[in-house]
Design an enzyme around this catalytic site. Structure first.
Site, PDB file in Angstrom:
ATOM      1  N   GLN A  61      44.284  35.586  40.226  1.00 45.43           N
ATOM      2  CA  GLN A  61      45.621  35.535  39.637  1.00 45.43           C
ATOM      3  C   GLN A  61      46.269  34.191  39.934  1.00 45.43           C
ATOM      4  O   GLN A  61      46.869  33.996  40.985  1.00 45.43           O
ATOM      5  CB  GLN A  61      46.488  36.688  40.164  1.00 45.43           C
ATOM      6  CG  GLN A  61      47.790  36.780  39.417  1.00 45.43           C
ATOM      7  CD  GLN A  61      48.569  38.015  39.762  1.00 45.43           C
ATOM      8  OE1 GLN A  61      48.123  38.911  40.445  1.00 45.43           O
ATOM      9  NE2 GLN A  61      49.790  38.062  39.272  1.00 45.43           N
ATOM     10  N   PHE A  62      46.164  33.274  38.966  1.00 47.42           N
ATOM     11  CA  PHE A  62      46.702  31.933  39.160  1.00 47.42           C
ATOM     12  C   PHE A  62      48.221  31.941  39.311  1.00 47.42           C
ATOM     13  O   PHE A  62      48.799  31.044  39.918  1.00 47.42           O
ATOM     14  CB  PHE A  62      46.275  31.000  38.019  1.00 47.42           C
ATOM     15  CG  PHE A  62      46.983  31.237  36.713  1.00 47.42           C
ATOM     16  CD1 PHE A  62      48.130  30.540  36.400  1.00 47.42           C
ATOM     17  CD2 PHE A  62      46.490  32.161  35.795  1.00 47.42           C
ATOM     18  CE1 PHE A  62      48.784  30.750  35.203  1.00 47.42           C
ATOM     19  CE2 PHE A  62      47.123  32.367  34.592  1.00 47.42           C
ATOM     20  CZ  PHE A  62      48.282  31.670  34.290  1.00 47.42           C
ATOM     21  N   THR A  63      48.899  32.967  38.817  1.00 47.90           N
ATOM     22  CA  THR A  63      50.357  32.997  38.891  1.00 47.90           C
ATOM     23  C   THR A  63      50.886  33.146  40.313  1.00 47.90           C
ATOM     24  O   THR A  63      52.088  32.985  40.534  1.00 47.90           O
ATOM     25  CB  THR A  63      50.936  34.114  37.993  1.00 47.90           C
ATOM     26  OG1 THR A  63      50.426  35.367  38.430  1.00 47.90           O
ATOM     27  CG2 THR A  63      50.583  33.880  36.529  1.00 47.90           C
TER      28      THR A  63
END
Length: 150
Positions: free
Chosen positions: A78-80
């Site tokens: 999850q890059f966020t």
């Protein structure tokens, strides 16, 4: 490397309406990678997470690890997790690594987790549009950043 760990009764990830992975009691681990992360960060996090005593013992005290209860693990990229909200209302993801660095880090983290618990784990699919479902148990949700070892 940042992780968001959730103690769950069950969790699953689907891609394009098809179930990719699911677990019963255990941990859902969301993982974000930045360019300064190394495999040392991944190993430190894996060991820390596997040994977190966040499951209840027979007296209802959080005193057991996922290893102690033989729990399952689902790891989702999850890059966020590296969103910056410092300016304006649209988050910036500039600190999140590009796939050429992030994929080997994510895969290394998954490998370390699997080695630490001595069995396979479940994963999402890096870069895919995933739908994650979970029943958070407690709720227990813990944030750990390898650059801020608190």
């Amino acid at each position: 490397m940042r992780t968001l760990i959730q103690r769950v009764q069950h969790a699953s990830v689907s891609i394009d309406g098809k179930l990719k992975s699911s677990i019963k009691k255990g941990l859902l681990i969301l993982v974000g990678v930045e360019d300064t992360d190394s495999l040392d960060d991944a190993l430190w996090l894996a060991k820390k997470i596997i040994n977190l005593r966040i499951f209840d013992d027979k007296n209802g005290i959080m005193n057991l690890s996922v290893r102690d209860i033989d729990g399952e693990i689902l790891v989702v990229s999850q890059f966020t997790l590296h969103a910056s909200t410092k300016k304006g209302n649209r988050p910036s993801y500039i600190r999140a690594s590009k796939p050429d660095h992030a994929i080997p880090m994510y895969e290394g983290f998954c490998q370390y987790i699997s080695q630490e618990i001595n069995h396979d784990i479940k994963t999402g699919e890096f870069g895919a549009d995933m739908k994650v479902e979970l029943l958070n148990d407690g709720p227990v949700t813990i944030w750990i950043d390898s650059k801020n070892k608190e």
